[in-house]
Design an enzyme around this catalytic site. Sequence first.
Site, PDB file in Angstrom:
ATOM      1  N   ASP A 144      81.404  70.078 -15.510  1.00  0.00           N
ATOM      2  CA  ASP A 144      81.861  69.980 -14.132  1.00  0.00           C
ATOM      3  C   ASP A 144      83.296  69.495 -14.016  1.00  0.00           C
ATOM      4  O   ASP A 144      83.991  69.840 -13.059  1.00  0.00           O
ATOM      5  CB  ASP A 144      80.928  69.047 -13.345  1.00  0.00           C
ATOM      6  CG  ASP A 144      79.554  69.651 -13.165  1.00  0.00           C
ATOM      7  OD1 ASP A 144      79.456  70.682 -12.487  1.00  0.00           O
ATOM      8  OD2 ASP A 144      78.578  69.114 -13.728  1.00  0.00           O
ATOM      9  N   CYS A 167      80.993  79.737  -2.663  1.00  0.00           N
ATOM     10  CA  CYS A 167      80.959  79.932  -4.114  1.00  0.00           C
ATOM     11  C   CYS A 167      80.496  81.339  -4.479  1.00  0.00           C
ATOM     12  O   CYS A 167      80.543  81.715  -5.659  1.00  0.00           O
ATOM     13  CB  CYS A 167      80.063  78.881  -4.762  1.00  0.00           C
ATOM     14  SG  CYS A 167      80.815  77.230  -4.744  1.00  0.00           S
TER      15      CYS A 167
END
Length: 349
Positions: free
Chosen positions: A52, A16
């Site tokens: 999310d 990430c």
Amino acid sequence: MSMACQIMDTSESGGCGCKIPSSVLSRILSETAAASTASNDKVVLGFESSDDCAVYDAGDHYLLFTTDFFSPIVNDPFVFGQLAASNAVSDIFASGGKPLIANSIMAFDPEQVPVDQVTQMILGAQSVMNRFNVTIVGGHTIKNSQPLYGFSIIGEVEKHRLKQNNTARAGDLVVMTRPLGVGILANALKVGVLDQADIAAATLAQITGDNAFGRVLSACDEVSSLTDITGFGLVGHACELVGLGQLDIELDTQSLAFYEGAESLAVAVTGADSGVFANIRKYAQSVGYQAELALARKFLLHDPQTNGGLLFTVSEAAFAANREAWSGHSPDMHVIGRVLDGTGRLHIR
């Protein structure tokens, strides 16, 4: 160059940490959102919420949709596959749902990454998907100089169990379920000051673990907000909890948990062009440091996490009543702060 090293050596930045800086992404979205003229009254949550998952009203329940892919943070292709799958299904769990089906997203240079490594990536991901009975129904693979792997996933959640990332309440506790420092360890692997063999088996099991605990949390009405800690670090995702600007969060750095070795390596392996510094710049106006904070710990607060743990807010009474049962699902759970009335800031002490 040995085959075991090729998969990571061909990536520019791992996990990430390879995300576009959130400040750049925010600018792009702000300048392009108005161009969309399509509307659908069944879309409950879209990209504008920074949640999310996208959420679609399917009648008696919600459908959840997410996409996540990234470059390697480890040399072991099987572990990379595990991380890619666990990180992708995490968004479904962080919304309180359960994953159903997935499409794979893969890119690699066949002249650099051997077929047997690609096979191991897929087998690692499949081992995670099998655990949750997620069927991989297709996907898309392209040639690319930097290997990438991930998934788009459809899940579902009962309407009353949907959890969002910006619905915290004043007085709630802030709880984290997994240590911080994945990005620091990945950088250490990348620059060669750490070998994967040096990472304890227990630590590797945590890093490749799953966030299915989010499904358990979704059954508790007193869990007011829920997200996972990924590319924007603990501070960035904590800022999402107060995103509506009417709350503050006080974080206690003494209550944080870090992966073994991450704190001692943090300063040595963090460059000025890293995701850590991008996150520090992005959230500088939203954070107040109330005490002298060691540089290594500040870096860890902003460290991009790949397949990081959950971050949630819950009433103190509900946490006390459920802590023992929840610990069985998440033994690394730590209370790290409290939600206060305020103006959308984090106070770090």
